[in-house]
Design a protein around this motif. Structure first.
Motif, short mmCIF file in Angstrom:
data_model
loop_
_atom_site.label_atom_id
_atom_site.label_comp_id
_atom_site.label_asym_id
_atom_site.label_seq_id
_atom_site.Cartn_x
_atom_site.Cartn_y
_atom_site.Cartn_z
N TYR A 1 -35.90 44.62 -38.52
CA TYR A 1 -36.47 43.39 -37.97
C TYR A 1 -36.08 42.17 -38.82
N THR B 1 -39.52 44.06 -29.14
CA THR B 1 -40.00 45.36 -29.57
C THR B 1 -40.99 45.89 -28.53
N SER C 1 -44.08 43.64 -35.80
CA SER C 1 -43.68 42.70 -34.75
C SER C 1 -44.36 41.36 -34.95
#
Length: 284
Positions: free
Chosen positions: A101, A113, A148
């Motif tokens: 990421y 994601t 995320s």
């Protein structure tokens, strides 16, 4: 002006397994790519996903290739195969995903994601076999949620909802979406991207283009390619899964099943804490 480039990373789900078009797979990522930009300036799409891939494969193989393409949008949907291996380690999964990421965000790439349903539930395994897999998938999903948010990803909550229990959404193997399921993922991702101003093309259609496979065709798939898939996974996972199931039975008999959930929760918290500590600058 360079067209928008979308690169998809992951495993068989992103490869498109369950959504055949001719002699190849299509899948949700290809369907989404068609709606990322206007028809007169379509997005360039590259699918690097490979069936059976784990987080290690995404970090070591797929990510370097994707970074070289300098995409504007990248999807990283991975983790189920990690839960199906005897080498499962939530600390390693968290570290790898954090690196992946971070690499794309450092390049200014919009990151997609998703969290996913657990394979034990999808395969309708008995409780003692299903619970260890569900616990592992919850751990992966918790890590994906946290990372995320940390990296500003566009995140799709796909681990729950009516689509999980809708048989029409799934292919014969019960693990991969059929065409309708892949379209559901594409439609939901498109809505999130449009809300974020990242998708400017028409949304994918939710309605299938092709007829669902007949029952005989589904049974033939299970007897050929599906059998090979199950055999490969069982060779690696089955011995450990039997051990995990025996542990489940023992704890249930003792009334201490909650201890297994607590241990898994502590492992996830430890993995995320380790990443936070690693990111802090030295006190000196």
């Amino acid at each position: 002006m360079r067209p928008l480039r979308f690169v998809a990373l992951g495993d068989s789900l992103t490869e498109g397994v369950g959504d055949p078009v001719g002699d190849t797979w299509r899948g949700w990522a290809a369907l989404l790519a068609d709606g990322l930009a206007p028809a007169n300036s379509p997005a360039e799409f590259t699918n690097l996903a490979v069936s059976g891939a784990q987080t290690r494969d995404v970090l070591e193989r797929q990510t370097p290739a994707a970074l070289g393409l300098r995409p504007g949008v990248v999807s990283v949907v991975i983790g189920v195969n990690d839960t199906l291996r005897c080498t499962f380690d939530i600390h390693a999964v968290a570290s790898r995903l954090d690196q992946v990421y971070a690499a794309f965000r450092a390049q200014g790439t919009a990151l997609l994601t998703a969290c996913l349903p657990d394979p034990g539930t999808m395969l309708r395994l008995p409780g003692a076999l299903a619970r260890p897999l569900a616990r592992r998938q919850r751990a992966v999903n918790t890590v994906v949620h946290a990372l995320s948010e940390r990296h500003g990803a566009v995140h799709l909550h796909a681990a729950h909802g009516d689509w999980i229990s809708d048989r029409a959404m799934w292919s014969a193997d019960r693990l991969h979406p059929g065409e309708r399921g892949h379209r559901q993922l594409a439609v939901r991702f498109h809505a999130l991207l449009a809300e974020a101003g990242l998708a400017t093309g028409a949304a994918p259609s939710a309605e299938p283009e092709f007829s669902a496979p007949s029952r005989s065709a589904s049974l033939w798939w299970l007897a050929t390619a599906g059998t090979g898939w199950v055999a490969r996974r069982c060779t690696d996972l089955l011995p450990q899964l039997i051990t995990l199931a025996a542990d489940e039975v023992r704890h249930k008999a003792r009334g201490s099943s909650a201890r297994l959930d607590l241990t898994a929760s502590h492992a996830v918290a430890s993995a995320l804490t380790a990443l936070s500590v690693a990111e802090q600058p030295d006190a000196a």
